[in-house]
Design a protein around this motif. Structure first.
Motif, PDB file in Angstrom:
ATOM      1  N   THR A  93       2.138   1.816  -3.626  1.00  0.00           N
ATOM      2  CA  THR A  93       0.801   2.107  -4.424  1.00  0.00           C
ATOM      3  C   THR A  93       0.935   3.696  -4.301  1.00  0.00           C
ATOM      4  O   THR A  93       0.740   4.259  -5.149  1.00  0.00           O
ATOM      5  CB  THR A  93      -0.138   1.387  -3.981  1.00  0.00           C
ATOM      6  N   GLU A 102      -8.294  10.034 -12.669  1.00  0.00           N
ATOM      7  CA  GLU A 102      -9.231   8.885 -13.367  1.00  0.00           C
ATOM      8  C   GLU A 102      -8.433   7.692 -13.795  1.00  0.00           C
ATOM      9  O   GLU A 102      -8.649   6.563 -13.676  1.00  0.00           O
ATOM     10  CB  GLU A 102     -10.019   9.384 -14.344  1.00  0.00           C
ATOM     11  N   GLU A 147       0.773  -1.199  -0.042  1.00  0.00           N
ATOM     12  CA  GLU A 147      -0.122  -0.007  -0.056  1.00  0.00           C
ATOM     13  C   GLU A 147       0.916   1.367   0.053  1.00  0.00           C
ATOM     14  O   GLU A 147       0.452   2.356  -0.525  1.00  0.00           O
ATOM     15  CB  GLU A 147      -0.800   0.107   1.299  1.00  0.00           C
ATOM     16  N   LYS A 205       1.490   6.208  -7.184  1.00  0.00           N
ATOM     17  CA  LYS A 205       0.258   7.326  -7.448  1.00  0.00           C
ATOM     18  C   LYS A 205       0.509   8.914  -7.410  1.00  0.00           C
ATOM     19  O   LYS A 205       0.225   9.601  -8.380  1.00  0.00           O
ATOM     20  CB  LYS A 205      -1.088   7.105  -6.793  1.00  0.00           C
ATOM     21  N   LYS A 245      -6.736   5.099 -11.264  1.00  0.00           N
ATOM     22  CA  LYS A 245      -7.719   4.317 -10.455  1.00  0.00           C
ATOM     23  C   LYS A 245      -7.659   2.849 -10.892  1.00  0.00           C
ATOM     24  O   LYS A 245      -7.360   2.513 -11.646  1.00  0.00           O
ATOM     25  CB  LYS A 245      -9.295   4.723 -10.473  1.00  0.00           C
ATOM     26  N   ASN A 246      -7.915   2.118  -9.748  1.00  0.00           N
ATOM     27  CA  ASN A 246      -7.784   0.410  -9.839  1.00  0.00           C
ATOM     28  C   ASN A 246      -6.701  -0.130 -10.838  1.00  0.00           C
ATOM     29  O   ASN A 246      -6.634  -0.892 -11.322  1.00  0.00           O
ATOM     30  CB  ASN A 246      -9.115   0.157 -10.545  1.00  0.00           C
ATOM     31  N   LEU A 247      -5.282   0.651 -10.821  1.00  0.00           N
ATOM     32  CA  LEU A 247      -4.077   0.102 -11.342  1.00  0.00           C
ATOM     33  C   LEU A 247      -3.421  -0.680 -10.354  1.00  0.00           C
ATOM     34  O   LEU A 247      -3.242  -0.344  -9.305  1.00  0.00           O
ATOM     35  CB  LEU A 247      -3.519   1.170 -11.958  1.00  0.00           C
ATOM     36  N   SER A 248      -2.689  -2.046 -10.760  1.00  0.00           N
ATOM     37  CA  SER A 248      -1.577  -2.343 -10.114  1.00  0.00           C
ATOM     38  C   SER A 248      -0.553  -1.399 -10.160  1.00  0.00           C
ATOM     39  O   SER A 248      -0.364  -0.647 -10.691  1.00  0.00           O
ATOM     40  CB  SER A 248      -1.652  -3.722 -10.510  1.00  0.00           C
TER      41      SER A 248
END
Length: 232
Positions: A33, A48, A30, A37, A51-54
């Motif tokens: 991540t 946008e 985490e 990000k 979002k939801n990317l590995s």
């Protein structure tokens, strides 16, 4: 361990733009991540998009956005330096220095450092001048010439793949296939590396050695898929 801060280490890696340092860190996922990000947003990604990317997908996005920024800056600088070059006397140290700078900028546009030098710029100077003034045909000639130089750099004794190729006993056809595949990859952004793999594997090189070299070229993991024929 006591006194070690994952946040500080990841923040430092982010400042350097080093996504691999973050991916390979022992920090919790985490935290990786969060760092990736932040980097993506820093390089201009929209909320946008992240979002939801590995973490691997975030790392690829960061690299793409970073390259876009670098290309934008280098394109602008190259145009300015072509204009400045006209004011410099050929053969002077200032002229040579400007040519070297332009070579670095063109390498950034190509996506790989150290491929061409000032002598290459001199050779293609008329096309470079036309390119920065919007001549699409000249831009294509520069791109093709740079791509060929890139292939040569990958197959040189200093390149990871070049070291393998140099020690492999390849036929002229196999060497041509490798050269053509690398050129296709650089021009189109994608290529079937299986023929390179098979040629080098048949020459006795290990699968790991070949895949590691191809990974360095492609900038991503290489997966070789094959089907076994059980017919007799």
């Amino acid at each position: 361990t006591m006194g070690y801060s994952y946040d500080k280490a990841l923040e430092y890696a982010a400042q350097l733009g080093d996504v691999n340092a973050i991916l390979n860190s022992t920090a919790p996922e985490e935290k990786k991540t969060k760092a990736l990000k932040a980097m993506a947003l820093q390089y201009g990604a929209a909320a946008e998009e992240i979002k939801n990317l590995s973490n691997e997908e975030l790392a690829n996005l960061v690299v793409t956005k970073k390259q876009e920024k670098q290309v934008e800056a280098s394109t602008k600088a190259l145009k300015e330096n072509v204009e400045k070059l006209a004011e410099l006397k050929k053969g002077t140290s200032a002229y040579k220095s400007m040519m070297a700078t332009m070579a670095e900028e063109i390498n950034v546009l190509g996506g790989t450092e150290g491929v061409v030098d000032s002598s290459w710029v001199e050779q293609h100077l008329s096309d470079i001048k036309a390119m920065v003034n919007g001549d699409e045909a000249a831009a294509e000639r520069v791109r093709i010439a740079w791509s060929k130089a890139w292939v040569d750099s990958q197959l040189s004794a200093e390149g990871a793949l070049g070291k393998i190729v140099d020690k492999a006993e390849l036929t002229d056809d196999q060497l041509k296939t490798i050269t053509d595949t690398l050129y296709e990859f650089k021009v189109k952004g994608t290529a079937d590396f299986s023929q390179i793999y098979l040629a080098l594997y048949a020459a006795g090189k290990s699968a790991e050695e070949i895949l590691n070299a191809l990974k360095l070229i492609a900038g991503t993991n290489i997966i070789i898929e094959y089907k076994k024929d059980w017919r007799r």
